[in-house]
Design a protein around this motif. Structure first.
Motif, PDB file in Angstrom:
ATOM      1  N   HIS A 264      39.128  51.208  41.189  1.00 57.90           N
ATOM      2  CA  HIS A 264      38.786  52.398  41.495  1.00 57.90           C
ATOM      3  C   HIS A 264      37.517  52.997  40.799  1.00 57.90           C
ATOM      4  CE1 HIS A 264      39.688  56.759  41.920  1.00 57.90           C
ATOM      5  NE2 HIS A 264      40.586  56.856  41.124  1.00 57.90           N
ATOM      6  N   GLY A 265      37.456  53.638  39.604  1.00 53.96           N
ATOM      7  CA  GLY A 265      36.036  54.190  39.211  1.00 53.96           C
ATOM      8  C   GLY A 265      35.283  52.972  38.774  1.00 53.96           C
ATOM      9  N   ALA A 267      34.432  50.308  39.828  1.00 52.72           N
ATOM     10  CA  ALA A 267      33.980  49.562  41.183  1.00 52.72           C
ATOM     11  C   ALA A 267      32.464  49.788  41.078  1.00 52.72           C
ATOM     12  CB  ALA A 267      34.451  49.911  42.226  1.00 52.72           C
ATOM     13  N   ALA A 291      33.917  36.233  49.705  1.00 50.20           N
ATOM     14  CA  ALA A 291      34.742  37.337  50.009  1.00 50.20           C
ATOM     15  C   ALA A 291      35.648  37.340  50.878  1.00 50.20           C
ATOM     16  CB  ALA A 291      33.868  38.479  50.428  1.00 50.20           C
ATOM     17  N   LEU A 300      33.750  41.686  47.804  1.00 47.79           N
ATOM     18  CA  LEU A 300      32.785  42.367  47.845  1.00 47.79           C
ATOM     19  C   LEU A 300      32.713  43.742  47.180  1.00 47.79           C
ATOM     20  CD1 LEU A 300      30.682  42.071  51.100  1.00 47.79           C
ATOM     21  CD2 LEU A 300      30.479  40.773  48.975  1.00 47.79           C
ATOM     22  N   MET A 301      32.472  44.090  45.840  1.00 49.82           N
ATOM     23  CA  MET A 301      32.668  45.243  45.072  1.00 49.82           C
ATOM     24  C   MET A 301      31.898  46.406  45.867  1.00 49.82           C
ATOM     25  SD  MET A 301      34.979  44.039  43.504  1.00 49.82           S
ATOM     26  CE  MET A 301      35.465  45.604  42.550  1.00 49.82           C
ATOM     27  N   PHE A 303      32.623  47.705  48.480  1.00 47.83           N
ATOM     28  CA  PHE A 303      33.114  47.581  49.962  1.00 47.83           C
ATOM     29  C   PHE A 303      34.545  47.900  50.165  1.00 47.83           C
ATOM     30  CE2 PHE A 303      30.384  46.337  53.561  1.00 47.83           C
ATOM     31  CZ  PHE A 303      29.166  46.212  53.046  1.00 47.83           C
TER      32      PHE A 303
END
Ligand code: ACO
Length: 427
Positions: A264-265, A267, A291, A300-301, A303
């Motif tokens: 969530h936040g 990321a 990924a 993939l953070m 994404f």
């Protein structure tokens, strides 16, 4: 109400009303489902379940649309201010000029925190994550502002809402100052909401701090982009905590705890760390391959999104804002080129196309925040600061909703059936 949905359980037919909003998918009203059928519905992660009615924010994830009280996020980010968006979310309409200046005045008169709150910070280790501090300090506000914890009193609810929005920048800046060992700065109410936050974060008492107008504008826009996002995990947490009648400060602390998670936040922090790990564009294919590998937990953070199956409209504004901040600060972080190339390669890869994985708001925000001077550990704190407006507006909406009940999900029990206790010596 438009139609009815028919459900057949154990050979018996049941009709459930279908409710329509102003826009978006209809919902099947299953409130009587258990009473009538004796069964529960099963929906971990709420992928198909509406938990409430709301007038605040609308998202069309397939089209990449985000509206606050009907206004597109792009228009608000370009033309509005964070204070104006806060007023809009809280009150339902854009403020007239005098309403806006009155609101800004009210918020600025609540920016100071109880002096004893400063001593509370000293209980934390210097290397504590600022989100850990934020969770603790915001929860502690209920111990400092007893006169705004009666949720049944609309005046107290309004004061608590204003206090939370006003004090969050002060607390966020204090968390930062504490981690770097610098003195806390008192708010300066001659500055804008965002300018004041920048000064409390980056200023020192020994010399005057001049707010860079381009950075102030970019930061204000970043706050707008994070202000609300309908029933996301942290907002649902705030609503669930509030549904028991908990006071608003405690509910916000619950929201902050939920927001901290990397799905969530957290990321945006994870996205920047990932870009740093990738380093140069030549290593991107290696990370894209990871990924896509089912046996590798790497994602993939920045994404993918539960709701957006198209480009996140906030990411579009964010990408543009990177360039503005870089121009204003005369920096050129090569990680931005890595991010642009990663986006390009991922968006032309079948895996990401088929799964509809696009950059979300967090993909570019880390690059900007880092250019402004924030350490990665502060990124989620900034998100929490901005999202406080959405949490507060959603909490107020919940409290005044006649359909509101304590949130109490059901479960599918898969544990042992009843058995007799065996004394320890006989096991
Ligand atoms: N990289 C690689 N594959 C991904 C990614 C990603 N970032 N995101 C999803 N997928 C894949 C999953 O492996 C899954 O594949 P499968 O169907 O073969 O099992 C498929 O796409 C669907 O993914 P889910 O996790 O089921 O989708 P969900 O809607 O539950 O998750 C989430 C959304 C949590 C945001 C996910 O996309 C993710 O983990 N992204 C990275 C973290 C991130 O950027 N979070 C920020 C969200 S925005 C915000 O909070 C402001």
């Amino acid at each position: 109400m438009t139609d009815a949905a028919k459900v057949s359980v154990d050979g018996k037919d049941f009709d459930y009303p279908v409710m329509s909003g102003t826009v978006g998918p209809d919902v099947v009203d299953i409130r009587k489902f258990y009473a009538q059928t004796g069964d529960f519905t099963y929906d971990p992660g709420f992928t198909s379940t509406a938990s409430c009615q709301s007038k605040l924010t609308y998202i069309d994830g397939d089209e990449g649309v985000l509206l606050h009280r009907g206004y597109p996020i792009g228009e608000l980010a370009e033309q509005s201010s964070f204070m104006e968006v806060a007023y809009l979310l809280l009150n339902g309409e854009l403020p007239a000029a005098d309403e806006l200046s009155q609101f800004e005045h009210t918020i600025s008169r609540h920016t100071m925190v109880h002096e004893q709150l400063a001593t509370f910070f000293r209980g934390f280790r210097r290397d504590a994550h600022p989100m850990a501090i934020l969770c603790g300090v915001v929860g502690a506000l209920s111990a400092f502002y007893h006169d705004s914890t009666d949720i049944h009193d609309p005046v107290q609810r309004t004061i608590a809402s204003h206090r939370l929005i006003a004090k969050m920048p002060t607390i966020a800046a204090m968390a930062y100052k504490y981690s770097v060992g610098q003195p806390f700065l008192y708010p300066d109410n001659s500055l804008s909401y965002t300018g004041n936050f920048l000064r409390m974060t980056f200023g020192v008492p020994a010399e005057p701090y001049e707010v860079n107008p381009a950075v102030e504008k970019a930061m204000d826009r970043i706050f707008i982009l994070h202000a609300d996002h309908e029933q996301n995990a942290s907002t649902s947490t705030v609503r669930l905590a509030g549904s028991s009648g908990a006071n608003p400060f405690a509910c916000m602390a619950a929201g902050i705890a939920c927001l901290w998670g990397p799905a969530h936040g957290g990321a945006n922090e994870a996205a920047l760390n990932m870009l740093r790990e990738i380093g140069t564009p030549d290593r991107i294919p290696e990370f894209i391959a990871r990924a896509k590998d089912k046996n590798d937990p790497f994602r993939l953070m920045g994404f993918g999104h539960r709701v957006y199956k198209n480009y996140d409209p906030r990411a579009t504004v964010m990408q543009k804002t990177v360039r503005e901040v870089f121009d204003a600060l005369k920096v050129n972080d090569p990680l931005f080129d890595t991010a642009l190339r990663l986006e390009e390669l991922a968006l032309s890869d079948d895996y990401f196309i088929e799964k509809k994985l696009f950059p979300n708001v967090d993909f570019y925000s880390g690059v900007i925040l880092s250019a402004i001077g924030f350490p990665t550990s502060m990124f989620t704190v900034l998100f929490a600061l901005a999202r406080t407006v959405g949490w507060v507006a959603q909490w107020n909406e919940m409290i005044t909703d006649p359909d509101q009940k304590i949130g109490r999900p059901r479960q599918l029990y898969t544990g042992p059936t009843q058995r007799s206790y065996v004394p320890v010596g006989q096991r």
